[in-house]
Design an enzyme around this catalytic site. Structure first.
Site, PDB file in Angstrom:
ATOM      1  N   ARG A  86       0.800  -1.224   0.000  1.00  0.00           N
ATOM      2  CA  ARG A  86       0.000   0.000   0.000  1.00  0.00           C
ATOM      3  C   ARG A  86       0.837   1.281   0.000  1.00  0.00           C
ATOM      4  O   ARG A  86       1.601   1.570   0.903  1.00  0.00           O
ATOM      5  CB  ARG A  86      -0.928   0.035   1.191  1.00  0.00           C
ATOM      6  CG  ARG A  86      -2.019   1.093   0.987  1.00  0.00           C
ATOM      7  CD  ARG A  86      -3.028   1.068   2.020  1.00  0.00           C
ATOM      8  NE  ARG A  86      -3.843  -0.104   2.126  1.00  0.00           N
ATOM      9  CZ  ARG A  86      -4.797  -0.497   1.267  1.00  0.00           C
ATOM     10  NH1 ARG A  86      -5.000   0.200   0.183  1.00  0.00           N
ATOM     11  NH2 ARG A  86      -5.514  -1.550   1.468  1.00  0.00           N
ATOM     12  N   ASN A 110     -20.836   4.616   2.733  1.00  0.00           N
ATOM     13  CA  ASN A 110     -19.533   4.743   3.365  1.00  0.00           C
ATOM     14  C   ASN A 110     -19.029   3.393   3.865  1.00  0.00           C
ATOM     15  O   ASN A 110     -19.803   2.586   4.360  1.00  0.00           O
ATOM     16  CB  ASN A 110     -19.599   5.750   4.516  1.00  0.00           C
ATOM     17  CG  ASN A 110     -20.057   7.106   4.022  1.00  0.00           C
ATOM     18  OD1 ASN A 110     -20.003   7.402   2.837  1.00  0.00           O
ATOM     19  ND2 ASN A 110     -20.548   7.916   4.944  1.00  0.00           N
ATOM     20  N   HIS A 147     -21.635  -0.395   0.076  1.00  0.00           N
ATOM     21  CA  HIS A 147     -20.300  -0.503  -0.537  1.00  0.00           C
ATOM     22  C   HIS A 147     -19.334  -1.263   0.364  1.00  0.00           C
ATOM     23  O   HIS A 147     -18.116  -1.221   0.185  1.00  0.00           O
ATOM     24  CB  HIS A 147     -19.739   0.886  -0.867  1.00  0.00           C
ATOM     25  CG  HIS A 147     -20.534   1.596  -1.903  1.00  0.00           C
ATOM     26  ND1 HIS A 147     -20.575   2.966  -2.005  1.00  0.00           N
ATOM     27  CD2 HIS A 147     -21.359   1.133  -2.882  1.00  0.00           C
ATOM     28  CE1 HIS A 147     -21.380   3.308  -3.006  1.00  0.00           C
ATOM     29  NE2 HIS A 147     -21.864   2.224  -3.548  1.00  0.00           N
ATOM     30  N   SER A 177     -23.611  13.084  -3.113  1.00  0.00           N
ATOM     31  CA  SER A 177     -23.806  13.814  -4.376  1.00  0.00           C
ATOM     32  C   SER A 177     -24.836  13.099  -5.241  1.00  0.00           C
ATOM     33  O   SER A 177     -25.223  13.609  -6.285  1.00  0.00           O
ATOM     34  CB  SER A 177     -22.467  13.907  -5.116  1.00  0.00           C
ATOM     35  OG  SER A 177     -21.976  12.589  -5.382  1.00  0.00           O
TER      36      SER A 177
HETATM   37  N1  APR Z   1     -21.783  18.034   5.714  1.00  0.00           N
HETATM   38  C1  APR Z   1     -22.741  17.738   4.777  1.00  0.00           C
HETATM   39  N2  APR Z   1     -22.455  17.453   3.466  1.00  0.00           N
HETATM   40  C2  APR Z   1     -21.167  17.516   3.107  1.00  0.00           C
HETATM   41  C3  APR Z   1     -20.125  17.842   4.016  1.00  0.00           C
HETATM   42  C4  APR Z   1     -20.489  18.113   5.380  1.00  0.00           C
HETATM   43  N3  APR Z   1     -19.588  18.425   6.303  1.00  0.00           N
HETATM   44  N4  APR Z   1     -18.941  17.814   3.338  1.00  0.00           N
HETATM   45  C5  APR Z   1     -19.231  17.476   2.057  1.00  0.00           C
HETATM   46  N5  APR Z   1     -20.562  17.297   1.910  1.00  0.00           N
HETATM   47  C6  APR Z   1     -21.299  16.864   0.709  1.00  0.00           C
HETATM   48  C7  APR Z   1     -20.779  17.364  -0.630  1.00  0.00           C
HETATM   49  O1  APR Z   1     -21.336  18.623  -0.948  1.00  0.00           O
HETATM   50  C8  APR Z   1     -21.269  16.280  -1.597  1.00  0.00           C
HETATM   51  O2  APR Z   1     -22.579  16.542  -2.076  1.00  0.00           O
HETATM   52  O3  APR Z   1     -21.200  15.465   0.642  1.00  0.00           O
HETATM   53  C9  APR Z   1     -21.320  15.025  -0.723  1.00  0.00           C
HETATM   54  C10 APR Z   1     -20.214  14.019  -0.969  1.00  0.00           C
HETATM   55  O4  APR Z   1     -20.356  13.512  -2.275  1.00  0.00           O
HETATM   56  P1  APR Z   1     -19.334  12.421  -2.847  1.00  0.00           P
HETATM   57  O5  APR Z   1     -17.973  12.812  -2.483  1.00  0.00           O
HETATM   58  O6  APR Z   1     -19.661  12.231  -4.284  1.00  0.00           O
HETATM   59  O7  APR Z   1     -19.672  11.122  -1.994  1.00  0.00           O
HETATM   60  P2  APR Z   1     -20.791  10.011  -2.221  1.00  0.00           P
HETATM   61  O8  APR Z   1     -22.055  10.579  -2.707  1.00  0.00           O
HETATM   62  O9  APR Z   1     -20.843   9.221  -0.987  1.00  0.00           O
HETATM   63  O10 APR Z   1     -20.113   9.097  -3.374  1.00  0.00           O
HETATM   64  C11 APR Z   1     -20.728   7.898  -3.723  1.00  0.00           C
HETATM   65  O11 APR Z   1     -18.850   7.215  -5.027  1.00  0.00           O
HETATM   66  O12 APR Z   1     -16.613   7.103  -5.367  1.00  0.00           O
HETATM   67  C12 APR Z   1     -17.702   6.396  -4.975  1.00  0.00           C
HETATM   68  O13 APR Z   1     -17.690   4.483  -3.619  1.00  0.00           O
HETATM   69  C13 APR Z   1     -17.596   5.869  -3.555  1.00  0.00           C
HETATM   70  O14 APR Z   1     -19.372   5.573  -1.940  1.00  0.00           O
HETATM   71  C14 APR Z   1     -18.798   6.466  -2.852  1.00  0.00           C
HETATM   72  C15 APR Z   1     -19.724   6.811  -3.993  1.00  0.00           C
END
Ligand code: APR
Length: 254
Positions: free
Chosen positions: A70, A109, A126, A197
């Protein structure tokens, strides 16, 4: 925000079967970077190749050797995962479950933080970074139950190949957890989407399904997302601040 928190609280109390859907945003205040948007891992390094699982299947021994070695981008992420602790947003959802208001929680998550915060009814779509899984029989193991003396490690039950429980890009979602997510989504008349997102499927389809059958959709996010136009209430702010406010409000009016 006060008014939106009140509207969300009333919607939850008026609902029969509330299900939560969380994404990376809920764990940002625990020190784990999101994937997309400002400060996102993929924003900085680009989305990873979509054939991770196919490369694992082609040479699982090599895959394990790389994991053990890693280095690079993943090592910081893994370190953050290992040192992360739940924060008030995780505890707020655990409390909503305890109050009998949140029936189930689907999380994208892999960080184990919902379980660490005391949530019981959790589907980790996941996978979980603290667990291993047999790709043949789907049995899951704690990491210390499986020896890494011979690689790839084998399933004590069926001799199948063992990998991390986390779902790789290109890997199908394990059927047992997928079925649970679909069943809970089908029962839901209200979904709380927190820090996602709503970009990645199948998870992104769940809130759309709740909405399309007339259910309520409540979002907690720092910014607008793909879901915002569908939401009855969309609350801006850090989840570690907004979710405890929601629980306080609900407890005050209940
Ligand atoms: N509080 C609330 N929302 C937040 C915060 C916070 N402190 N910080 C960031 N965010 C929001 C961002 O604005 C965004 O809309 O959390 C969201 C995170 O989005 P992603 O990073 O795309 O995460 P996620 O939706 O979980 O991604 C889905 O994609 O890459 C794969 O396997 C991975 O499980 C993941 C999946």
């Amino acid at each position: 925000m006060g008014n939106d928190i009140e509207r969300a609280g009333k919607l939850i109390l008026a609902s029969e079967y509330v299900v939560g859907l969380t994404g990376a945003g809920i764990s940002v205040e625990s020190g784990i970077r999101p994937f997309r948007g400002p400060g996102g891992l993929w924003t900085e390094h680009g989305e990873p190749p979509m054939d991770g699982y196919q490369r694992f299947q082609a040479d699982p021994k090599k895959h394990w050797e790389e994991i053990i070695k890693r280095s690079g981008v993943t090592s910081d992420f893994v370190q953050a995962l290992e040192s992360a602790r739940p924060h008030p947003a995780h505890y707020a959802l655990a409390e909503l479950e305890e109050l009998g208001l949140l029936k189930y929680l689907i999380t994208q998550n892999i960080d184990n933080l919902h379980l660490a915060a005391g949530s019981k009814k959790v589907a980790e779509i996941h996978g979980n970074v603290q667990k291993l899984r047999c790709v043949a029989c789907n049995a899951r193991y704690e990491r210390d139950e499986i020896s890494l003396e011979t690689l790839p490690p084998r399933c004590p039950r069926c001799d199948g190949i063992i990998k991390s429980d986390t779902v790789m890009f290109g890997e199908p979602i394990p059927l047992d957890v997928l079925r649970t997510c679909q069943q809970e989504t089908r029962k839901a008349d209200c979904m709380l989407a927190v820090g996602t997102s709503a970009f990645v499927y199948p998870a992104a389809a769940f809130p759309q399904e709740v909405k399309s059958k007339g259910g309520a959709l409540i979002e907690f996010d720092l910014y607008e997302t793909a879901l915002t136009p569908l939401c009855d209430v969309s609350i801006r702010g850090k989840a570690g601040e907004t979710l405890p406010q929601l629980v306080d409000y609900i407890k005050a009016i209940r």
